[in-house]
Design an enzyme around this catalytic site. Structure first.
Site, PDB file in Angstrom:
ATOM      1  N   PRO A  77      43.099   7.047  30.779  1.00  0.00           N
ATOM      2  CG  PRO A  77      43.554   7.143  28.510  1.00  0.00           C
ATOM      3  CD  PRO A  77      44.053   6.425  29.575  1.00  0.00           C
ATOM      4  CB  CYS A 133      16.789  14.179  -2.805  1.00  0.00           C
ATOM      5  SG  CYS A 133      16.281  15.898  -2.009  1.00  0.00           S
ATOM      6  CD  GLN A 167      16.354  18.621  -6.845  1.00  0.00           C
ATOM      7  OE1 GLN A 167      17.380  18.989  -7.321  1.00  0.00           O
ATOM      8  NE2 GLN A 167      15.479  18.839  -6.038  1.00  0.00           N
ATOM      9  CD  GLU A 198      20.577  23.293  -5.130  1.00  0.00           C
ATOM     10  OE1 GLU A 198      19.598  22.396  -5.850  1.00  0.00           O
ATOM     11  OE2 GLU A 198      20.837  23.615  -4.334  1.00  0.00           O
ATOM     12  CG  HIS A 229      16.121  11.881   1.148  1.00  0.00           C
ATOM     13  ND1 HIS A 229      17.954  12.029   0.773  1.00  0.00           N
ATOM     14  CD2 HIS A 229      15.793  13.237   1.054  1.00  0.00           C
ATOM     15  CE1 HIS A 229      17.557  13.246   0.618  1.00  0.00           C
ATOM     16  NE2 HIS A 229      16.800  13.689   0.519  1.00  0.00           N
ATOM     17  CD  GLU A 272      18.375   8.678   1.839  1.00  0.00           C
ATOM     18  OE1 GLU A 272      17.797   8.429   1.301  1.00  0.00           O
ATOM     19  OE2 GLU A 272      19.098   9.972   2.177  1.00  0.00           O
TER      20      GLU A 272
END
Ligand code: GLN
Length: 532
Positions: free
Chosen positions: A191, A380, A384, A403, A505, A507
């Protein structure tokens, strides 16, 4: 003038080309060169922001608000630098620019074509980013697999770049798969040979081949690849499966890859300085303790959907000699009231998310963590929903985020004022690094040790200011707020060992050796939960 290292991929996708690219970038940096990195994604989306994380993995967010491919997250973590949205080139962005130029009349009188107009745009973009960064070396990763129709203009562009910049200034690294046939236990090079042939047909001769395989390539296999693919024997490198992505640079370095790249680029040899990195890898590999943390989400079948969270766990875990064992919990599964999954873990994380599906399950997980005094981190959407949970179960309000429930009686989470009337969905959220003021004497302050921080955002909704007083009177503390003092950014519960959530965020800014403060505190709390 910067020099270029171009990384292409063959045989199939998902080989870990991004990690190999990040590793090479890190190794060159470790030898005293400044390095930047570009990711090319051959899809038509202008950015990753409009893509489903389940298909393409997490949408990574940069300081400047760019919503980009998750590989940019790997580059940032390995290189410990901040990149910009310009470092992610997509077909959509390139065509958009060319079409706008055509409409403006920039090509007046000409037939606008893929070659040279699209390829010039690509080369121009690569050079602009490389030169603008001031880096000595720019690593360019071309997404997809050689032979894909989509990546053709990009390969043509880097072929031309090589011609124009000269062979000492552009190095091609091709990463391929070397499968092991189970019956014979043999590493097969065919390959790789085919994919190099494909690359050659496009006019690119690879200088280096990195063979991905479950095991290291044997000497014979390396020699065979060298012979059949027409590269030096020392130019074939082996990238076996590794337990941690952070080991990959060390494995490649053992074989001398960065020294070889410097030789090809005709750059002076400098000693590599990797001692801190090595210590970090040793710590994560040797960690004897383990904690289990539940991630209650929606795309839990694909770890890549929450990649930066997993990396942040790894960075924080290294600080406490602990491995974080992630238990994936589908939020919808909690809706029936079965919490057996959560009873087994030492901490609960509710990550970012969108839409109705799973929202009630996430709220249940938050309630479980709050009432059982189990360490909790909300990010986030998780932040909420922590507000919704408190509104419902402590304040007794029939509340939700608009939302999820647009006509709810108490819209405790509501759309940001600047989002009214937004029609176009791509790139229009509140994005990127924003300043946050931290209140002294809070857990947030203890973790950040600063009264002003910058963290990355990606949201359209926020805490409705009308409810802030009532929430605070009932024990919830907003320990981080935006500079306008209206927008809530961090919440915490002082009566709880570790209950904290952020509108941003954390992270995205976690790095090896520099774990994100909220993750550092969270993993520490999980360790305390288990071991003390
Ligand atoms: N859906 C929520 C919002 O738009 C949260 C977004 C997120 O978690 N990234 O505000």
């Amino acid at each position: 003038m910067p020099k270029y290292v171009v990384v292409t991929g063959g045989v199939l996708s998902g080989l870990g080309k991004g990690i190999i690219t990040s590793s090479i970038a890190l190794l060159l940096k470790s030898r005293g060169y400044t390095v930047t990195a570009i990711k090319i994604d051959p899809y038509l989306n202008c950015d990753a922001g409009t893509m489903n994380p389940f298909q393409h993995g997490e949408v990574f967010v940069l300081e400047d608000g760019g919503e980009v491919d998750l590989d940019l997250g790997n580059y940032e973590r390995f290189l410990d630098i901040n990149l910009s949205r310009e470092n992610n080139i997509t077909t959509g962005k390139v065509y958009k620019n060319v079409i706008e130029k055509e409409r403006r009349g920039d090509y007046l009188g000409k037939t606008v074509q893929i070659v040279p107009h699209i390829t010039d745009e690509i080369k121009g973009w690569i050079r602009r980013v490389a030169e603008g960064s001031g880096a000595d070396i720019c690593v360019v990763e071309i997404g997809g697999t050689v032979g894909d129709i989509e990546s053709m203009p990009f390969l043509e562009a880097v072929r031309q770049l090589h011609l124009e910049e000269g062979r000492e200034n552009v190095v091609f690294i091709h990463t391929t798969l070397v499968p092991i046939l189970r019956v014979v236990g043999e590493q097969k090079t065919k390959p790789t040979q085919h994919s190099v042939k494909e690359l050659r047909a496009i006019g690119i001769d690879p200088d280096i081949i990195v063979g991905r395989s479950t095991k290291r390539l044997s000497k014979e296999v390396k020699e065979k690849i060298s012979l059949f693919c027409n590269v030096d024997k020392e130019a074939v490198f082996s990238s076996p499966d590794a337990e941690y992505i952070y080991e990959v640079p060390l494995i490649l370095e053992e074989q001398g890859i960065s020294k070889y790249v410097l030789k090809l680029l005709n750059l002076p040899y400098k000693e590599a300085e990797l001692s801190e990195w090595k210590k970090f890898v040793e710590r994560i590999k040797k960690a004897k303790r383990e904690v289990s943390i539940a991630i209650v989400g929606k795309y839990t079948a694909l770890g890549d959907s929450y990649l930066s969270i997993l990396e942040a766990f790894c960075h924080a875990g290294a600080e406490f000699d602990v491995k974080v064992h992630v238990i994936w919990v589908e939020a919808e599964d909690l809706e029936a009231g079965n919490f057996s999954m959560l009873e087994k873990v030492h901490a609960i994380l509710v990550p970012g998310g969108f839409g109705e599906r799973g929202a009630e399950g996430k709220i249940k997980a938050i309630e479980f963590a709050r009432k059982n005094k189990m360490p909790f981190l909300g990010i986030c959407f998780g932040f909420q929903l922590a507000v919704v949970e408190y509104g419902r179960n402590v304040l007794g309000l029939e509340c939700h985020s608009t939302e999820v429930k647009p006509n709810v009686k108490h819209p405790i989470i509501t759309i940001l004022p600047e989002q009214y009337g937004v029609q176009q969905l791509g790139g229009t959220m509140r994005l990127g690094a924003q300043p946050i003021l931290i209140k002294e004497g809070t857990l947030a302050y203890e973790l950040y040790k600063s009264t002003k921080i910058y963290e990355r955002h990606r949201h359209r909704y926020e805490v409705n200011p009308k409810y802030i007083d009532e929430l605070e009177k009932n024990g919830l503390i907003f320990s981080g707020i935006a500079e306008d003092r209206i927008r809530m950014e961090i919440l915490e519960l002082p009566e709880h060992p570790y209950f904290i959530a952020s509108q941003f965020h954390p992270e995205f800014k976690s790095r090896p050796l520099k774990p994100a403060p909220l993750f550092y505190g969270f993993v520490k709390a999980a360790v305390d939960e288990k071991y003390h």
